[in-house]
Design a protein around this motif. Structure first.
Motif, PDB file in Angstrom:
ATOM      1  N   ARG A  78       0.839  -1.212   0.000  1.00 44.41           N
ATOM      2  CA  ARG A  78       0.000   0.000   0.000  1.00 44.41           C
ATOM      3  C   ARG A  78       0.869   1.256   0.000  1.00 44.41           C
ATOM      4  O   ARG A  78       0.571   2.240  -0.680  1.00 44.41           O
ATOM      5  N   PHE A  79       1.952   1.225   0.784  1.00 44.53           N
ATOM      6  CA  PHE A  79       2.853   2.379   0.853  1.00 44.53           C
ATOM      7  C   PHE A  79       3.622   2.546  -0.459  1.00 44.53           C
ATOM      8  O   PHE A  79       3.827   3.671  -0.924  1.00 44.53           O
ATOM      9  N   LEU A  80       4.024   1.428  -1.068  1.00 51.89           N
ATOM     10  CA  LEU A  80       4.714   1.490  -2.358  1.00 51.89           C
ATOM     11  C   LEU A  80       3.810   2.080  -3.440  1.00 51.89           C
ATOM     12  O   LEU A  80       4.227   2.954  -4.205  1.00 51.89           O
ATOM     13  N   ILE A  81       2.568   1.620  -3.489  1.00 47.35           N
ATOM     14  CA  ILE A  81       1.621   2.129  -4.499  1.00 47.35           C
ATOM     15  C   ILE A  81       1.386   3.624  -4.293  1.00 47.35           C
ATOM     16  O   ILE A  81       1.364   4.406  -5.239  1.00 47.35           O
ATOM     17  N   ALA A  82       1.242   4.019  -3.014  1.00 47.92           N
ATOM     18  CA  ALA A  82       0.986   5.434  -2.694  1.00 47.92           C
ATOM     19  C   ALA A  82       2.156   6.325  -3.088  1.00 47.92           C
ATOM     20  O   ALA A  82       1.981   7.530  -3.321  1.00 47.92           O
ATOM     21  N   ARG A  83       3.353   5.751  -3.170  1.00 44.45           N
ATOM     22  CA  ARG A  83       4.547   6.533  -3.551  1.00 44.45           C
ATOM     23  C   ARG A  83       5.100   6.079  -4.897  1.00 44.45           C
ATOM     24  O   ARG A  83       6.310   6.092  -5.131  1.00 44.45           O
TER      25      ARG A  83
ATOM     26  N   ALA B 170       9.380   3.896   2.011  1.00 43.04           N
ATOM     27  CA  ALA B 170       9.981   3.591   3.313  1.00 43.04           C
ATOM     28  C   ALA B 170       9.851   4.785   4.259  1.00 43.04           C
ATOM     29  O   ALA B 170       9.503   4.636   5.432  1.00 43.04           O
ATOM     30  N   LYS B 171      10.118   5.995   3.744  1.00 44.93           N
ATOM     31  CA  LYS B 171       9.978   7.208   4.563  1.00 44.93           C
ATOM     32  C   LYS B 171       8.540   7.364   5.053  1.00 44.93           C
ATOM     33  O   LYS B 171       8.289   7.699   6.211  1.00 44.93           O
ATOM     34  N   MET B 172       7.601   7.132   4.155  1.00 43.20           N
ATOM     35  CA  MET B 172       6.186   7.233   4.511  1.00 43.20           C
ATOM     36  C   MET B 172       5.827   6.215   5.585  1.00 43.20           C
ATOM     37  O   MET B 172       5.112   6.531   6.551  1.00 43.20           O
ATOM     38  N   PHE B 173       6.317   5.004   5.439  1.00 39.27           N
ATOM     39  CA  PHE B 173       6.048   3.934   6.399  1.00 39.27           C
ATOM     40  C   PHE B 173       6.623   4.275   7.780  1.00 39.27           C
ATOM     41  O   PHE B 173       5.954   4.102   8.809  1.00 39.27           O
ATOM     42  N   VAL B 174       7.857   4.785   7.800  1.00 41.51           N
ATOM     43  CA  VAL B 174       8.510   5.159   9.068  1.00 41.51           C
ATOM     44  C   VAL B 174       7.735   6.296   9.747  1.00 41.51           C
ATOM     45  O   VAL B 174       7.495   6.278  10.961  1.00 41.51           O
ATOM     46  N   GLN B 175       7.319   7.298   8.957  1.00 36.78           N
ATOM     47  CA  GLN B 175       6.527   8.412   9.511  1.00 36.78           C
ATOM     48  C   GLN B 175       5.205   7.906  10.063  1.00 36.78           C
ATOM     49  O   GLN B 175       4.744   8.353  11.117  1.00 36.78           O
ATOM     50  N   TRP B 176       4.604   6.963   9.325  1.00 32.29           N
ATOM     51  CA  TRP B 176       3.334   6.387   9.781  1.00 32.29           C
ATOM     52  C   TRP B 176       3.531   5.660  11.108  1.00 32.29           C
ATOM     53  O   TRP B 176       2.728   5.819  12.027  1.00 32.29           O
ATOM     54  N   ARG B 177       4.578   4.873  11.248  1.00 34.53           N
ATOM     55  CA  ARG B 177       4.824   4.142  12.496  1.00 34.53           C
ATOM     56  C   ARG B 177       5.020   5.093  13.676  1.00 34.53           C
ATOM     57  O   ARG B 177       4.486   4.869  14.764  1.00 34.53           O
ATOM     58  N   LYS B 178       5.769   6.170  13.454  1.00 34.88           N
ATOM     59  CA  LYS B 178       5.986   7.168  14.520  1.00 34.88           C
ATOM     60  C   LYS B 178       4.671   7.817  14.916  1.00 34.88           C
ATOM     61  O   LYS B 178       4.363   7.992  16.097  1.00 34.88           O
ATOM     62  N   TRP B 179       3.887   8.193  13.901  1.00 38.97           N
ATOM     63  CA  TRP B 179       2.588   8.829  14.154  1.00 38.97           C
ATOM     64  C   TRP B 179       1.657   7.881  14.904  1.00 38.97           C
ATOM     65  O   TRP B 179       1.022   8.272  15.882  1.00 38.97           O
TER      66      TRP B 179
ATOM     67  N   ALA C 186      -1.920  10.432   4.333  1.00 37.17           N
ATOM     68  CA  ALA C 186      -0.614  10.270   4.982  1.00 37.17           C
ATOM     69  C   ALA C 186      -0.498   8.989   5.799  1.00 37.17           C
ATOM     70  O   ALA C 186       0.576   8.388   5.862  1.00 37.17           O
ATOM     71  N   TYR C 187      -1.610   8.573   6.429  1.00 32.54           N
ATOM     72  CA  TYR C 187      -1.527   7.487   7.406  1.00 32.54           C
ATOM     73  C   TYR C 187      -2.371   6.256   7.072  1.00 32.54           C
ATOM     74  O   TYR C 187      -2.265   5.230   7.734  1.00 32.54           O
ATOM     75  N   TYR C 188      -3.205   6.365   6.040  1.00 37.27           N
ATOM     76  CA  TYR C 188      -4.029   5.229   5.599  1.00 37.27           C
ATOM     77  C   TYR C 188      -3.902   5.095   4.077  1.00 37.27           C
ATOM     78  O   TYR C 188      -4.904   5.102   3.367  1.00 37.27           O
ATOM     79  N   PRO C 189      -2.658   4.975   3.579  1.00 36.86           N
ATOM     80  CA  PRO C 189      -2.485   4.935   2.115  1.00 36.86           C
ATOM     81  C   PRO C 189      -3.224   3.771   1.476  1.00 36.86           C
ATOM     82  O   PRO C 189      -3.238   2.661   2.017  1.00 36.86           O
ATOM     83  N   GLU C 190      -3.862   4.052   0.368  1.00 37.55           N
ATOM     84  CA  GLU C 190      -4.580   3.035  -0.419  1.00 37.55           C
ATOM     85  C   GLU C 190      -5.686   2.341   0.382  1.00 37.55           C
ATOM     86  O   GLU C 190      -6.046   1.204   0.092  1.00 37.55           O
ATOM     87  N   ARG C 191      -6.228   3.038   1.367  1.00 35.57           N
ATOM     88  CA  ARG C 191      -7.364   2.490   2.114  1.00 35.57           C
ATOM     89  C   ARG C 191      -8.703   2.976   1.546  1.00 35.57           C
ATOM     90  O   ARG C 191      -9.737   2.370   1.788  1.00 35.57           O
TER      91      ARG C 191
ATOM     92  N   PRO D  70      -1.148 -12.272  11.237  1.00 32.58           N
ATOM     93  CA  PRO D  70      -0.490 -11.120  11.842  1.00 32.58           C
ATOM     94  C   PRO D  70      -1.473 -10.248  12.578  1.00 32.58           C
ATOM     95  O   PRO D  70      -2.669 -10.232  12.313  1.00 32.58           O
ATOM     96  N   ALA D  71      -0.965  -9.506  13.546  1.00 34.77           N
ATOM     97  CA  ALA D  71      -1.801  -8.540  14.268  1.00 34.77           C
ATOM     98  C   ALA D  71      -2.184  -7.420  13.316  1.00 34.77           C
ATOM     99  O   ALA D  71      -1.514  -7.170  12.320  1.00 34.77           O
ATOM    100  N   SER D  72      -3.262  -6.737  13.655  1.00 36.04           N
ATOM    101  CA  SER D  72      -3.721  -5.628  12.812  1.00 36.04           C
ATOM    102  C   SER D  72      -2.657  -4.547  12.738  1.00 36.04           C
ATOM    103  O   SER D  72      -2.060  -4.173  13.730  1.00 36.04           O
ATOM    104  N   SER D  73      -2.448  -4.004  11.521  1.00 38.97           N
ATOM    105  CA  SER D  73      -1.464  -2.933  11.353  1.00 38.97           C
ATOM    106  C   SER D  73      -2.141  -1.589  11.168  1.00 38.97           C
ATOM    107  O   SER D  73      -1.530  -0.562  11.396  1.00 38.97           O
ATOM    108  N   LEU D  74      -3.380  -1.590  10.710  1.00 41.84           N
ATOM    109  CA  LEU D  74      -4.146  -0.368  10.441  1.00 41.84           C
ATOM    110  C   LEU D  74      -3.244   0.814  10.161  1.00 41.84           C
ATOM    111  O   LEU D  74      -3.587   1.779   9.637  1.00 41.84           O
TER     112      LEU D  74
END
Length: 254
Positions: A37-42, A50-59, A166-171, A250-254
């Motif tokens: 989802r993050f790859l498609i969004a970028r 990867a930057k988007m994913f890291v920012q999402w995890r921090k957020w 920013a936080y729910y790419p391709e949702r 896997p546990a939910s990643s939302l």
């Protein structure tokens, strides 16, 4: 998927995982479908994804430290009964309805932002088939019927769409705008300036009978409330019961 495409996808995912580590984080425990989802969004740029994913995890860690927003933290927003969750569309996407006439600009912006996370998380989770796959999408319906100037809140719309981007790419699968009054056109024009091209392409302004028929056909009469041409009743999001997730996977990643 063709073998060559499959191989290319695996390489892109591997490179993205490496890039996430270079940015001081890890993608361990997250499925390929989530990372995709993050790859498609970028646009399949591994480093930007990867930057988007890291920012999402921090957020996510800061905004949702316990993994979910409890209803006790968003009482004012829930009391308005403005968000409804209707089950799955014809294409098996969760359907969320916003009754804009029940919304008034929030005095507590922190609570409002938590509410956006609560409603997006719960809507997406309602589409899990036993467990999260990672590529679930939702349909949003923004009903603007009978709104007055008191209900107009460009800031809230911008916040909601920016969270999605920013936080729910391709949702987001599709977002329908119904019953748009003339005075809302300029508001929507302002909001649109904050939306990415990919988001704008998923938005449908329903303005004639043909578009309304297509909307009913795509969403489905079984989940659409009677006031929208369907057979269902409106179900407030706090009254919607989620199916408990299965323990495998896997546990939910939302």
């Amino acid at each position: 998927m063709e073998p060559q495409m499959d191989e290319k996808r695996d390489i892109e995912l591997t490179e993205m995982r490496k890039s996430v580590e270079k940015h001081g984080s890890t993608a361990e425990g997250y499925s390929d479908t989530t990372l995709m989802r993050f790859l498609i969004a970028r646009s399949m740029d591994e480093d930007k994804a990867a930057k988007m994913f890291v920012q999402w995890r921090k957020w996510r860690t800061a905004m949702v430290p316990n993994g979910s927003i409890p209803e006790s933290e968003v009482p004012d927003e829930l009391e308005a009964r403005k968000i409804y969750l209707q089950g799955l569309s014809q294409g098996k996407y969760p359907v969320m309805i916003v009754l804009t006439r029940n919304h008034f600009p929030a005095k507590d912006q922190i609570q409002f932002k938590k509410f956006v996370v609560y409603l997006l998380d719960k809507t997406i989770a309602s589409g899990f088939k036993g467990r999260e796959i990672g590529n679930e999408k939702l349909i949003g319906i923004l009903d603007l019927q009978n709104i007055s100037y008191k209900n107009v809140d460009a800031r809230a719309l911008i916040t909601g769409f920016q969270f999605l981007q920013a936080y729910y790419p391709e949702r987001l699968y599709k977002c329908y705008l119904l019953h748009m009054p003339w005075f809302f056109v300029s508001v929507w024009r302002l909001v649109s300036r904050f939306l990415e091209k990919a988001t704008l392409e998923k938005i449908v302004i329903v303005s004639n009978d043909n578009e309304e028929r297509a909307f009913i056909r795509e969403v489905g009469e079984d989940v659409l409330p009677e006031e929208y041409g369907g057979k269902a009743k409106l179900v407030a999001i706090q009254d919607f019961q989620l199916t408990p997730p299965s323990e495998d996977g896997p546990a939910s990643s939302l």
